[in-house]
Motif scaffolding. Structure first.
Motif, PDB file in Angstrom:
ATOM      1  N   PRO A 183       0.805  -1.411   0.092  1.00 11.25           N
ATOM      2  CA  PRO A 183      -0.037   0.378   0.077  1.00 11.25           C
ATOM      3  C   PRO A 183       0.935   1.128   0.071  1.00 11.25           C
ATOM      4  O   PRO A 183       0.342   2.466  -0.378  1.00 11.25           O
ATOM      5  CB  PRO A 183      -1.158  -0.112   1.263  1.00 11.25           C
ATOM      6  CG  PRO A 183      -0.826  -1.320   1.786  1.00 11.25           C
ATOM      7  CD  PRO A 183       0.593  -1.809   1.108  1.00 11.25           C
ATOM      8  N   GLU A 184       1.939   0.746   0.904  1.00 10.65           N
ATOM      9  CA  GLU A 184       2.512   2.479  -0.010  1.00 10.65           C
ATOM     10  C   GLU A 184       3.642   2.746  -0.456  1.00 10.65           C
ATOM     11  O   GLU A 184       3.660   4.138  -0.976  1.00 10.65           O
ATOM     12  CB  GLU A 184       4.291   2.621   1.239  1.00 10.65           C
ATOM     13  CG  GLU A 184       3.533   1.959   3.241  1.00 10.65           C
ATOM     14  CD  GLU A 184       4.665   1.940   3.519  1.00 10.65           C
ATOM     15  OE1 GLU A 184       5.724   1.833   3.651  1.00 10.65           O
ATOM     16  OE2 GLU A 184       4.593   1.986   5.214  1.00 10.65           O
ATOM     17  N   LYS A 185       3.549   1.611  -1.542  1.00 11.06           N
ATOM     18  CA  LYS A 185       4.190   1.639  -2.216  1.00 11.06           C
ATOM     19  C   LYS A 185       3.033   2.279  -3.446  1.00 11.06           C
ATOM     20  O   LYS A 185       3.236   3.118  -4.278  1.00 11.06           O
ATOM     21  CB  LYS A 185       4.902   0.763  -2.999  1.00 11.06           C
ATOM     22  CG  LYS A 185       5.310  -0.157  -2.434  1.00 11.06           C
ATOM     23  CD  LYS A 185       6.194  -1.654  -2.869  1.00 11.06           C
ATOM     24  CE  LYS A 185       7.145  -1.145  -4.185  1.00 11.06           C
ATOM     25  NZ  LYS A 185       7.045  -2.605  -4.843  1.00 11.06           N
ATOM     26  N   ARG A 218       1.079   9.517  -5.303  1.00  9.84           N
ATOM     27  CA  ARG A 218       1.775  11.427  -4.783  1.00  9.84           C
ATOM     28  C   ARG A 218       3.039  11.740  -5.775  1.00  9.84           C
ATOM     29  O   ARG A 218       3.090  12.588  -6.046  1.00  9.84           O
ATOM     30  CB  ARG A 218       1.831  10.886  -3.091  1.00  9.84           C
ATOM     31  CG  ARG A 218       1.269  11.145  -2.131  1.00  9.84           C
ATOM     32  CD  ARG A 218       1.777  11.118  -0.651  1.00  9.84           C
ATOM     33  NE  ARG A 218       1.313  10.527  -0.053  1.00  9.84           N
ATOM     34  CZ  ARG A 218       0.274  12.002   0.047  1.00  9.84           C
ATOM     35  NH1 ARG A 218      -0.284  12.647  -0.514  1.00  9.84           N
ATOM     36  NH2 ARG A 218      -1.131  11.143   1.654  1.00  9.84           N
ATOM     37  N   TYR A 219       3.603  10.796  -6.722  1.00 11.55           N
ATOM     38  CA  TYR A 219       4.303  11.238  -7.313  1.00 11.55           C
ATOM     39  C   TYR A 219       4.231  11.856  -8.854  1.00 11.55           C
ATOM     40  O   TYR A 219       4.721  11.278  -9.836  1.00 11.55           O
ATOM     41  CB  TYR A 219       5.515  10.139  -7.748  1.00 11.55           C
ATOM     42  CG  TYR A 219       6.675  11.056  -6.496  1.00 11.55           C
ATOM     43  CD1 TYR A 219       7.444  11.673  -6.818  1.00 11.55           C
ATOM     44  CD2 TYR A 219       6.563   9.970  -4.972  1.00 11.55           C
ATOM     45  CE1 TYR A 219       8.854  11.766  -5.941  1.00 11.55           C
ATOM     46  CE2 TYR A 219       7.602  10.261  -4.476  1.00 11.55           C
ATOM     47  CZ  TYR A 219       8.829  11.173  -4.796  1.00 11.55           C
ATOM     48  OH  TYR A 219       9.560  11.778  -3.296  1.00 11.55           O
ATOM     49  N   HIS A 220       2.803  11.558  -8.817  1.00  9.47           N
ATOM     50  CA  HIS A 220       1.674  11.900 -10.385  1.00  9.47           C
ATOM     51  C   HIS A 220       2.317  10.840 -11.040  1.00  9.47           C
ATOM     52  O   HIS A 220       2.003  10.512 -12.881  1.00  9.47           O
ATOM     53  CB  HIS A 220       2.212  13.111 -10.861  1.00  9.47           C
ATOM     54  CG  HIS A 220       1.616  14.083  -9.416  1.00  9.47           C
ATOM     55  ND1 HIS A 220       1.572  15.486 -10.302  1.00  9.47           N
ATOM     56  CD2 HIS A 220       1.732  14.173  -8.460  1.00  9.47           C
ATOM     57  CE1 HIS A 220       1.171  16.341  -8.918  1.00  9.47           C
ATOM     58  NE2 HIS A 220       1.172  15.691  -8.159  1.00  9.47           N
ATOM     59  N   ALA A 249      -2.950   1.631  -9.462  1.00 11.14           N
ATOM     60  CA  ALA A 249      -2.243   3.456  -9.008  1.00 11.14           C
ATOM     61  C   ALA A 249      -1.951   3.771 -10.041  1.00 11.14           C
ATOM     62  O   ALA A 249      -2.815   5.165  -9.861  1.00 11.14           O
ATOM     63  CB  ALA A 249      -1.125   1.870  -8.426  1.00 11.14           C
ATOM     64  N   LYS A 250      -2.156   3.339 -11.496  1.00 16.97           N
ATOM     65  CA  LYS A 250      -2.399   4.176 -12.000  1.00 16.97           C
ATOM     66  C   LYS A 250      -4.082   5.174 -12.376  1.00 16.97           C
ATOM     67  O   LYS A 250      -4.405   5.911 -12.881  1.00 16.97           O
ATOM     68  CB  LYS A 250      -2.023   3.374 -13.217  1.00 16.97           C
ATOM     69  CG  LYS A 250      -0.679   3.390 -13.653  1.00 16.97           C
ATOM     70  CD  LYS A 250      -0.613   2.124 -15.113  1.00 16.97           C
ATOM     71  CE  LYS A 250       1.201   2.223 -15.155  1.00 16.97           C
ATOM     72  NZ  LYS A 250       0.735   0.997 -16.762  1.00 16.97           N
ATOM     73  N   ALA A 251      -4.403   3.735 -12.055  1.00 17.88           N
ATOM     74  CA  ALA A 251      -6.243   4.646 -12.019  1.00 17.88           C
ATOM     75  C   ALA A 251      -6.406   5.682 -10.609  1.00 17.88           C
ATOM     76  O   ALA A 251      -6.881   6.626 -11.508  1.00 17.88           O
ATOM     77  CB  ALA A 251      -7.368   3.183 -12.120  1.00 17.88           C
ATOM     78  N   LEU A 252      -5.304   5.185  -9.837  1.00 22.18           N
ATOM     79  CA  LEU A 252      -6.036   6.532  -8.972  1.00 22.18           C
ATOM     80  C   LEU A 252      -5.190   8.076  -9.204  1.00 22.18           C
ATOM     81  O   LEU A 252      -6.204   8.728  -8.982  1.00 22.18           O
ATOM     82  CB  LEU A 252      -4.736   5.968  -7.208  1.00 22.18           C
ATOM     83  CG  LEU A 252      -5.734   4.792  -6.768  1.00 22.18           C
ATOM     84  CD1 LEU A 252      -4.909   4.724  -5.610  1.00 22.18           C
ATOM     85  CD2 LEU A 252      -7.452   5.402  -6.051  1.00 22.18           C
ATOM     86  N   VAL A 253      -4.435   7.819 -10.393  1.00 15.88           N
ATOM     87  CA  VAL A 253      -3.601   8.925 -10.556  1.00 15.88           C
ATOM     88  C   VAL A 253      -4.768   9.273 -11.618  1.00 15.88           C
ATOM     89  O   VAL A 253      -3.901  10.690 -11.950  1.00 15.88           O
ATOM     90  CB  VAL A 253      -1.806   8.279 -11.488  1.00 15.88           C
ATOM     91  CG1 VAL A 253      -1.375   9.156 -11.755  1.00 15.88           C
ATOM     92  CG2 VAL A 253      -1.384   7.999 -10.736  1.00 15.88           C
ATOM     93  N   GLU A 254      -4.803   8.878 -12.189  1.00 14.82           N
ATOM     94  CA  GLU A 254      -5.739   9.410 -13.201  1.00 14.82           C
ATOM     95  C   GLU A 254      -6.579  10.187 -13.081  1.00 14.82           C
ATOM     96  O   GLU A 254      -8.093  10.727 -13.803  1.00 14.82           O
ATOM     97  CB  GLU A 254      -6.133   8.499 -14.757  1.00 14.82           C
ATOM     98  CG  GLU A 254      -5.220   7.900 -15.342  1.00 14.82           C
ATOM     99  CD  GLU A 254      -5.395   6.720 -16.312  1.00 14.82           C
ATOM    100  OE1 GLU A 254      -6.898   6.221 -15.364  1.00 14.82           O
ATOM    101  OE2 GLU A 254      -4.801   5.848 -17.337  1.00 14.82           O
ATOM    102  N   GLY A 261      -8.951  14.332  -7.334  1.00 13.51           N
ATOM    103  CA  GLY A 261      -8.441  13.307  -5.925  1.00 13.51           C
ATOM    104  C   GLY A 261      -7.256  13.065  -5.184  1.00 13.51           C
ATOM    105  O   GLY A 261      -7.339  13.173  -4.193  1.00 13.51           O
ATOM    106  N   GLY A 262      -6.363  12.457  -6.258  1.00 11.35           N
ATOM    107  CA  GLY A 262      -5.200  12.031  -6.341  1.00 11.35           C
ATOM    108  C   GLY A 262      -5.758  10.666  -5.217  1.00 11.35           C
ATOM    109  O   GLY A 262      -6.447   9.807  -5.387  1.00 11.35           O
ATOM    110  N   VAL A 263      -4.507  10.589  -3.460  1.00  8.28           N
ATOM    111  CA  VAL A 263      -4.603  10.170  -3.061  1.00  8.28           C
ATOM    112  C   VAL A 263      -6.017  10.516  -2.029  1.00  8.28           C
ATOM    113  O   VAL A 263      -5.681  10.065  -1.033  1.00  8.28           O
ATOM    114  CB  VAL A 263      -3.892  10.026  -2.030  1.00  8.28           C
ATOM    115  CG1 VAL A 263      -3.236   8.891  -0.538  1.00  8.28           C
ATOM    116  CG2 VAL A 263      -2.307   9.914  -3.010  1.00  8.28           C
ATOM    117  N   ALA A 264      -7.246   9.675  -2.498  1.00  6.31           N
ATOM    118  CA  ALA A 264      -8.644   8.978  -2.130  1.00  6.31           C
ATOM    119  C   ALA A 264      -9.028   8.136  -0.396  1.00  6.31           C
ATOM    120  O   ALA A 264      -8.051   7.037  -1.279  1.00  6.31           O
ATOM    121  CB  ALA A 264      -9.307   9.603  -3.081  1.00  6.31           C
ATOM    122  N   PRO A 265      -9.188   8.578   0.058  1.00  2.00           N
ATOM    123  CA  PRO A 265      -9.457   7.655   1.007  1.00  2.00           C
ATOM    124  C   PRO A 265      -9.796   6.434   0.468  1.00  2.00           C
ATOM    125  O   PRO A 265     -10.060   4.654   0.818  1.00  2.00           O
ATOM    126  CB  PRO A 265     -10.310   8.065   2.353  1.00  2.00           C
ATOM    127  CG  PRO A 265     -10.136   9.444   1.864  1.00  2.00           C
ATOM    128  CD  PRO A 265      -9.834   9.446   0.903  1.00  2.00           C
TER     129      PRO A 265
END
Length: 383
Positions: A92-94, A100-102, A153-158, A161-165
Motif C-alpha cells: 500500500p505504501e508503494k 503522490r508522484y503523479h 495505482a494508475k487509475a488513482l493517478v488518473e 482527488g489523488g490519494v483518495a481514502p
C-alpha cells in the motif's frame, strides 16, 4: 529493476513447501559430498532455503531470512518468519507513493532490505505459521496481484482527488483478498503476542541495522539515497571504499553476524545451477573448466572498474540474497556463501559460492547489524 526469479534467469525452478531449521553442519555435509565445492570455513545458522516462487519479492525473502538468523544470534532460538507480512505492509505504501508522484515513480514488486526493517518497525513480525500470504509456501505466484496493483495505482493517478481514502481502501481490500488480512494478535508456542511484541520478544530492533554501499559519484564517509529503481522508499546508504565494504562483510561473518546482500545476477558469471558466482570474463564459457578448483584466475576488481559498470548500467539492482558464511577452494581463493531464494535445486541445497571478485564488482549494497560493523565504521556512522 524488480527482483529476478530463478525461472527468469535459468528457466528452471526448485521449490520446497516448508522451512525447517538448518543444522549449522548441513552445508558442510553437502559440500563434502561434492568434491568440487570449496571448504566451508564459516557456516552461520540460518533457516533452510525456500523459493520466492513467481514473485518479485526477493527483498523480503532475503531480509526475512537475515532477520531469522539475527533472532537466533540474539536469543538462541530459530524461528520461521513470514515473508509475506512485509509484502502486505509495503505494497500500500508503494501505491500511495506512486500516486503522490503523479505516476512518475517506481511501481512494481521490487524493493530493498530496508523495506523489511521498515515493515518490522511499523507493524512487527509474525511467524510463517500465522501469516502465509494466501498461497502455499514455496509456490507463490503474484502475477495477477502485481498487475492489479499497477492498474489500481494508475487509475488513482488518473482520477481526480489523488490519494483518495476510498481508492486506498480499495487497494487494502484487494491485498486482503490476495494475501490475507494481517493479524492484530496471535498465539504462538503457547503464548499470546501482537506483531510488535513478537518482534521485541525475538530481539529484533529495526533501528539497529545499517546499510552500506561503495560508489564514487558520492563522497565516501557520507550517506546518500542510492539511485536504483527499487529504492522506492528513498533509503540512504553509507558510502565506503570498496576494500572497506568487503572487509565489513568479512568482519561481520568472523564475529557471528550474517549479511543481507543486494547484487547484479543477470550476467554469465552467476550460475544457480552450478552453485557459484564468479567474474564472467575469465573464460569464454563455463565449459572451459570442469570443477571450481580448476577455474582460471579472476581479474582484480578495483573501484574504477566497479563504478564504470554501475554508471554504464551494466550492473543493475537485480536480486537480494543472504550471506551466511565463507569458504575457500584448494587454491586458497575465498568465497562468500549465500542463501538464495530460488529453492533447493542445486548441489548445495540452494546455496551458492560467491567469489570475492564477483562480490566487489557486482554488489549494489548490504545490510548488517550495527554491532557487526568494525569499530572504525561504527565511529564514522556515529553508531
Amino acid at each position: 529493476m524488480r527482483c529476478l526469479t530463478l525461472g527468469e534467469v535459468t528457466q528452471k525452478e526448485g521449490r520446497m513447501n516448508l522451512k525447517t531449521p538448518l543444522c549449522t553442519l548441513a552445508l558442510a555435509c553437502a559440500v563434502s559430498a561434492n568434491a568440487q565445492g570449496p571448504e566451508v570455513e564459516i557456516d552461520l545458522t540460518a533457516t533452510e532455503v525456500v523459493s520466492q516462487g513467481r514473485t518479485g519479492t526477493c527483498w523480503s525473502f532475503s531480509t526475512t531470512s537475515f532477520l531469522e538468523s539475527e533472532a537466533f544470534r540474539i536469543t538462541g532460538e530459530l524461528h520461521d518468519f513470514s515473508e509475506m507480512a512485509s509484502v502486505r505492509v509495503i505494497y500500500p505504501e508503494k501505491v500511495e507513493r506512486y500516486v503522490r508522484y503523479h505516476g512518475k515513480h517506481q511501481m512494481g514488486p521490487g524493493g530493498l532490505s530496508h523495506d523489511v526493517t521498515h515493515a518490522a518497525a511499523k507493524y512487527g513480525i509474525v511467524p510463517q505459521s500465522v501469516y502465509g500470504g494466501g498461497q502455499a509456501a514455496g509456490a507463490y505466484d503474484h502475477g495477477a496481484l502485481d498487475g492489479m496493483m499497477e492498474t489500481m495505482a494508475k487509475a488513482l493517478v488518473e482520477q481526480s482527488g489523488g490519494v483518495a481514502p476510498a481508492g486506498m481502501e480499495a487497494v487494502e481490500a484487494t491485498l486482503d483478498a490476495y494475501l490475507g488480512t494481517l493479524p492484530e494478535a496471535f498465539e504462538y508456542n503457547g503464548a499470546e503476542y501482537t506483531p510488535s511484541s513478537f518482534r521485541d520478544a525475538v530481539g529484533i530492533d529495526p533501528a539497529a541495522y545499517a546499510t552500506l554501499t561503495s560508489f564514487t559519484h558520492h563522497p565516501f564517509g557520507a550517506s546518500f539515497v542510492l539511485e536504483v529503481p527499487d529504492n522506492h522508499a528513498h533509503g540512504v546508504f553509507f558510502n565506503v571504499e570498496l576494500d572497506d565494504l568487503e572487509e565489513a562483510v568479512n568482519h561481520a561473518l568472523e564475529n557471528g553476524y550474517t549479511v543481507a546482500w543486494d547484487a547484479d545476477v543477470s550476467n554469465k558469471g552467476f550460475s544457480f545451477r552450478d552453485g557459484w558466482a564468479i567474474m564472467p570474463k575469465v573464460a569464454a564459457s563455463k565449459e572451459e573448466w570442469e570443477t571450481m578448483d580448476a577455474m582460471p584466475l579472476e581479474p582484480t576488481v578495483d573501484q574504477v572498474m566497479r563504478q564504470s559498470a554501475f554508471d554504464s548500467q551494466e550492473n543493475t539492482d537485480d536480486h537480494l540474497m543472504h550471506i551466511v558464511g565463507r569458504a575457500a577452494d584448494a587454491q586458497g581463493r575465498e568465497y562468500f556463501v549465500i542463501k538464495n531464494s530460488w529453492g533447493q535445486g542445486n548441489d548445495y541445497g540452494g546455496k551458492q559460492f560467491v567469489s570475492m571478485a564477483y562480490f566487489r564488482h557486482y554488489t549494489i549494497g548490504i545490510m548488517l547489524h550495527e554491532d557487526g560493523l568494525t569499530k572504525e565504521l561504527q565511529k564514522a556512522m556515529e553508531r
